[in-house]
Write a protein that holds these residues in place. Structure first.
Motif, PDB file in Angstrom:
ATOM      1  N   THR A   1      21.533 -17.131  27.825  1.00 64.04           N
ATOM      2  CA  THR A   1      21.714 -17.875  29.077  1.00 64.04           C
ATOM      3  C   THR A   1      20.833 -19.112  29.158  1.00 64.04           C
ATOM      4  OG1 THR A   1      20.033 -16.488  30.157  1.00 64.04           O
ATOM      5  CG2 THR A   1      22.323 -15.746  30.300  1.00 64.04           C
ATOM      6  N   GLN A   2      20.032 -19.368  28.103  1.00 68.46           N
ATOM      7  CA  GLN A   2      19.111 -20.499  28.109  1.00 68.46           C
ATOM      8  C   GLN A   2      19.844 -21.838  28.061  1.00 68.46           C
ATOM      9  OE1 GLN A   2      15.758 -20.635  28.237  1.00 68.46           O
ATOM     10  NE2 GLN A   2      15.358 -22.735  27.594  1.00 68.46           N
TER      11      GLN A   2
ATOM     12  N   THR B   1      15.709 -14.662  28.903  1.00 66.57           N
ATOM     13  CA  THR B   1      15.370 -15.850  28.119  1.00 66.57           C
ATOM     14  C   THR B   1      13.978 -15.738  27.505  1.00 66.57           C
ATOM     15  OG1 THR B   1      14.497 -16.970  30.087  1.00 66.57           O
ATOM     16  CG2 THR B   1      16.831 -17.313  29.566  1.00 66.57           C
TER      17      THR B   1
ATOM     18  N   SER C   1      21.270 -11.607  26.106  1.00 68.29           N
ATOM     19  CA  SER C   1      22.349 -11.760  27.080  1.00 68.29           C
ATOM     20  C   SER C   1      21.849 -11.707  28.522  1.00 68.29           C
ATOM     21  CB  SER C   1      23.418 -10.680  26.857  1.00 68.29           C
ATOM     22  OG  SER C   1      22.856  -9.382  27.023  1.00 68.29           O
ATOM     23  N   TRP C   2      20.633 -11.202  28.721  1.00 67.62           N
ATOM     24  CA  TRP C   2      20.130 -11.117  30.095  1.00 67.62           C
ATOM     25  C   TRP C   2      18.715 -11.656  30.275  1.00 67.62           C
ATOM     26  CZ3 TRP C   2      15.725  -8.169  30.787  1.00 67.62           C
ATOM     27  CH2 TRP C   2      15.415  -7.265  29.754  1.00 67.62           C
TER      28      TRP C   2
END
Length: 490
Positions: free
Chosen positions: A67-68, A94, A91-92
């Protein structure tokens, strides 16, 4: 000659009923292997350090599931295995520190499993020695906690070859799938000798498991070849082009030069490192051959010859078919060669009756101590260089944020892929190995979101960014497209 081949095939068929140690000895052996794996994990956390930022290739793999930043361009040679490997964390979160710890623990578990499958083929002290030799190489420690594929190809190779020799078809399938999942072409090179041995010995079940594992691991890569690259041949050709064109090219000297801690040696020029740094590479094949000789004399040729052969074929493309070097490319070969090397060292240090050879054991201990000292020195240099580069990208990202370049945004130019990850931007290139855009598309994007061009050290700037406003950002010259305009230059 025929008698020798018959004897070899006979041992392949007998390998499944090798006498197993008693339960108590097996437990002690398992504890020993677990200890080696545990020390490996701790060494990664202490020496490589979880706070080391993500490298260039890591940002590509992690961005696919993280997500970064938006997903970076995924070039032809890459496979999705690493992205799936890091997905449970990336995925959740960073947090690079969390990802490093996760990968370090996972790599330790992988090492334990990779060694454990060889139980019954080699004594536990040989397996522990092989694990220690492999785990204390600077390149193994450096890449164990990184989101990179080569270490996992090495673990897959250990699992595949060990299970092949023991006739464990599910292990063969799983190990082959893991290798192909990470790097399909490497998986093929590793397994060439296994196909030869399986056909020669008429071991059809392991042969079928091997082929099935490779197919399962590579299926996504093959499908993607047709969807995104125009076909499998086209993807292989593009991968070859990116790697400089595969063909006869002696890269042994390049690998030697890269042993000073260079993650990528391209172009690989300059003088050779201090002989103390490269000495182990000369000793390695000698000890591996000695291990093979020991095995032949002891009547256990196959279990040593097979990993030796797989190590050779795994190393061939990176020693003789590529025009540059990266130390991580040889990790599968090192993992497989560690077995005969450990066997040879123990043979030199210990008599058949189990007593020590004082002089030989002392020389082996001194040699290993010197080797370990050199490896730790190179590791420290590699970590320092990598940390400095990644800190530089982070500083540039902070300056870009200060200049107003925030997501959604686009970076192009020098090192745009890693800097874009740290900035939270997309990245684009109009040429080179990572070409994924055109000048017109970059012009159009600049009308809607912040776009910046990073100028390379040599100072060249693409024509479309000549008229953009220059700024200094973390020691890097950045040109910003005028807000709401396409920019200048054609």
């Amino acid at each position: 000659m025929a008698h020798g081949m018959n004897a070899l095939l006979a041992e392949v068929r007998r390998i499944d009923w090798v006498t197993m140690p008693v339960a108590s000895r097996r437990r002690r052996g398992d504890v020993l292997l677990a200890a080696v794996a545990g020390v490996f994990v701790l060494a990664q956390l202490l020496l490589v350090r979880p706070g080391m930022g993500l490298g260039w290739d890591e940002t590509v793999y992690v961005s696919q599931v993280g997500t970064q930043a938006p997903p970076a361009f995924f070039s032809a040679p890459r496979a999705r295995g690493v992205s799936l490997l890091v997905a449970p964390v990336a995925s959740w979160s960073t947090s690079t520190e969390l990802l490093r710890v996760y990968l370090a623990v996972l790599s330790g578990l992988g090492l334990y499993v990779g060694l454990r499958v060889w139980h019954g083929l080699f004594r536990y002290r040989v397996l522990a020695g092989a694990g220690a030799l492999f785990a204390t190489l600077w390149v193994t420690l450096f890449y164990g906690p990184q989101a990179m594929p080569n270490y996992w190809v090495a673990i897959g190779a250990l699992v595949t070859v060990g299970c092949f020799l023991k006739g464990r078809v599910w292990g063969v399938l799983a190990g082959a799938a893991l290798m192909a999942w990470m790097r399909p072409t490497d998986a093929v090179w590793v397994t060439v000798p296994l196909f030869v041995f399986a056909v020669a010995a008429r071991r059809w079940r392991p042969l079928a498991a091997l082929a099935t594992g490779l197919a399962l691991g590579a299926v996504q890569w093959v499908i993607e070849a047709y969807v995104s690259f125009g076909g499998l041949t086209e993807r292989l050709d593009e991968a070859s082009r990116i790697q400089g064109g595969l063909g006869w090219n002696i890269a042994v000297d390049d690998q030697m030069r890269s042993q000073v801690g260079r993650a990528l040696c391209r172009p690989c020029d300059g003088s050779m490192p201090n002989p103390l740094i490269t000495a182990w590479l000369y000793v390695l094949p000698v000890l591996a051959v000695l291990g093979l000789v020991v095995a032949v004399r002891a009547g256990r040729t196959t279990r040593t010859l097979v990993p030796f052969a797989c190590a050779v074929t795994a190393a061939v493309p990176y020693l003789f078919m590529i025009g540059y070097a990266a130390p991580r490319f040889l990790l599968p070969a090192y993992a497989l060669l560690a077995l005969p090397v450990a066997d040879a060292l123990l043979h030199l240090a210990i008599r058949p009756n189990g007593t020590w050879r004082p002089v030989a054991a002392t020389l082996v201990a001194l040699g290993l101590t010197a080797h370990l000292a050199v490896q730790m020195n190179v590791l420290d240099r590699a970590v320092s260089n990598a940390t400095a580069a990644r800190d530089g990208w982070e500083r540039t990202a902070a300056e870009l944020h200060r200049l107003g370049v925030r997501p959604p945004c686009l970076l192009t130019g020098h090192e745009a892929i890693p800097v874009a990850y740290y900035t939270g931007c997309s990245s684009a290139a109009t040429g080179g190995h990572n070409a994924n855009s055109t000048t017109a598309e970059i012009h159009e994007t600049a009308r809607h979101i912040p776009v910046a061009y990073l100028t390379p050290p040599e100072g060249g700037t693409a024509g479309y960014a000549h008229d953009w406003t220059p700024h200094q950002a973390g020691g890097v010259l950045v040109r910003l497209a005028p807000p709401g305009a396409a920019g200048g230059g054609g």
